[in-house]
Design an enzyme around this catalytic site. Sequence first.
Site, PDB file in Angstrom:
ATOM      1  N   LYS A  49     -15.547   4.358   5.199  1.00 60.25           N
ATOM      2  CA  LYS A  49     -14.608   3.890   5.651  1.00 60.25           C
ATOM      3  C   LYS A  49     -14.882   4.760   6.510  1.00 60.25           C
ATOM      4  O   LYS A  49     -15.229   5.916   6.832  1.00 60.25           O
ATOM      5  CB  LYS A  49     -13.577   4.346   5.660  1.00 60.25           C
ATOM      6  CG  LYS A  49     -13.121   2.744   4.076  1.00 60.25           C
ATOM      7  CD  LYS A  49     -11.421   3.538   3.920  1.00 60.25           C
ATOM      8  CE  LYS A  49     -10.370   3.004   4.741  1.00 60.25           C
ATOM      9  NZ  LYS A  49      -9.048   2.994   4.586  1.00 60.25           N
ATOM     10  N   GLU A  96      -9.354   9.745   5.231  1.00 59.33           N
ATOM     11  CA  GLU A  96      -9.685   8.161   4.953  1.00 59.33           C
ATOM     12  C   GLU A  96     -10.420   7.924   3.739  1.00 59.33           C
ATOM     13  O   GLU A  96     -10.253   6.494   3.610  1.00 59.33           O
ATOM     14  CB  GLU A  96     -10.707   7.542   5.916  1.00 59.33           C
ATOM     15  CG  GLU A  96      -9.100   7.243   7.359  1.00 59.33           C
ATOM     16  CD  GLU A  96      -7.775   6.568   7.450  1.00 59.33           C
ATOM     17  OE1 GLU A  96      -8.219   5.387   6.193  1.00 59.33           O
ATOM     18  OE2 GLU A  96      -7.036   6.998   7.445  1.00 59.33           O
ATOM     19  N   GLU A 114     -13.335   5.331  -0.412  1.00 56.24           N
ATOM     20  CA  GLU A 114     -14.567   4.345  -0.127  1.00 56.24           C
ATOM     21  C   GLU A 114     -15.416   5.249   0.916  1.00 56.24           C
ATOM     22  O   GLU A 114     -14.837   5.509   1.606  1.00 56.24           O
ATOM     23  CB  GLU A 114     -13.448   3.531   0.991  1.00 56.24           C
ATOM     24  CG  GLU A 114     -13.245   2.069  -0.548  1.00 56.24           C
ATOM     25  CD  GLU A 114     -11.971   1.036  -0.273  1.00 56.24           C
ATOM     26  OE1 GLU A 114     -12.488   0.239   1.072  1.00 56.24           O
ATOM     27  OE2 GLU A 114     -10.825   1.748  -0.378  1.00 56.24           O
ATOM     28  N   GLU A 157       0.619  -1.196  -0.244  1.00 57.43           N
ATOM     29  CA  GLU A 157       0.264  -0.370  -0.184  1.00 57.43           C
ATOM     30  C   GLU A 157       1.145   1.584   0.015  1.00 57.43           C
ATOM     31  O   GLU A 157       1.866   1.050   0.441  1.00 57.43           O
ATOM     32  CB  GLU A 157      -1.172   0.053   1.045  1.00 57.43           C
ATOM     33  CG  GLU A 157      -2.064  -0.964   1.334  1.00 57.43           C
ATOM     34  CD  GLU A 157      -2.969  -0.386   2.720  1.00 57.43           C
ATOM     35  OE1 GLU A 157      -2.720   0.917   2.862  1.00 57.43           O
ATOM     36  OE2 GLU A 157      -3.561  -1.637   3.103  1.00 57.43           O
TER      37      GLU A 157
END
Length: 343
Positions: A317, A323, A314, A260
């Site tokens: 999250k 985030e 997303e 990541e």
Amino acid sequence: MSTTRTLLLVCVSILYYSIHGGCNKIGVNNGLMGDNLPPAEEVVTLMQNNNIGKLRIYKAEPLVLKAYANSGIEIILSVANFQLRNISSSQEAADKWVDDNIRAYYPATDIKYIAVGNQALEKPEYGMYVFPALNNIELAVQKAGLEDKIKVSTTHGRAVIPISFFPSKGAFSDSVKDNMRSFLQFLEDHGSPYMANVYPYFGYLENANISLDFALFKSTAPIVRDGLRIYNNLFDALVDTIYSAMEALGFSNIPIVVTESGWPSYGSGENGVATMENAQTYSNNLIKHVLSKTGTPKRPGKSIETLIFALFNENMKGGDETERHFGLFYPNKTPVYPVNFSP
Ligand SMILES: *[C@@H]1O[C@H](CO)[C@@H](O)[C@H](O)[C@H]1NC(C)=O
Ligand SMILES: *[C@@H]1O[C@H](CO)[C@@H](O)[C@H](O)[C@H]1NC(C)=O
């Protein structure tokens, strides 16, 4: 060697890599914490259209694994943290996981690595299960006759190695050192990579001495002189810190896969650096850097296998606003900002 033969070898290697999804391609993480994400078949097409060659999947799901059959995309498949406990205590559970999620789809679906847990070693509620689960999954892969094809590892975050101003002084934190030794021995014995989540974004936020240019690959002058090694980006410094930490425990031949790395494009103002412009700069410079043959100062001359976090924004999250804004694409598949995936 004659020019013709050299040329032939180069072509054969290119052919090899294009068949295998490619050392020359960037990867992405397909997080699932969204209620509006496109179905797997559409994700496959999106990735192919953008020349993205690797994908990390956080949770094994039949429809997803099937969608990647014959796609030319390499898969890193995760054993989710919540499954570690059962798999650590039962070889049968590990065998079943490999039967259900690997043997049922491989080799049509090109699973290259299994990541047993995500940053689990550094989490008190999962740490004790990681190593036994890793061993059970490895044995299950051996029983399937796939140990030469599919490598087993687990991912690590920044908690296991404190940031060090000099990469050569990198060391694992005391809390994980003992576990880490046997874990590294496992990686060496099985030819598996060390999987690291590497975030210059957090390095910048957590360390007042780090400049934004150093974190964004924008420094033109050397920023850190570490003996004879010169660093002008934080990504290399963080990766080499991990190589040094492994070497300090006597392991110098384990490759690193960056599972990541990424930069958020929007968020609640933490120092004002989660911007569209910085995310675009980081992602494009990261791709250019890791696909080039520059390598890092400690391991020059090799492209660095890297997966960007994340493919999509997303919306489910938790945590800070940032985030939910690490994505390269919106769930409707339009780009958040322009990215050159094959510079
Ligand atoms: C763990 O194993 C038990 C007993 O087989 C089962 O009931 C449970 O659902 C499993 N848990 C998970 C998270 O897979
Ligand atoms: C920041 O830099 C100063 C001066 O070079 C040094 O003394 C200090 O230890 C550094 N702090 C960190 C957190 O690296």
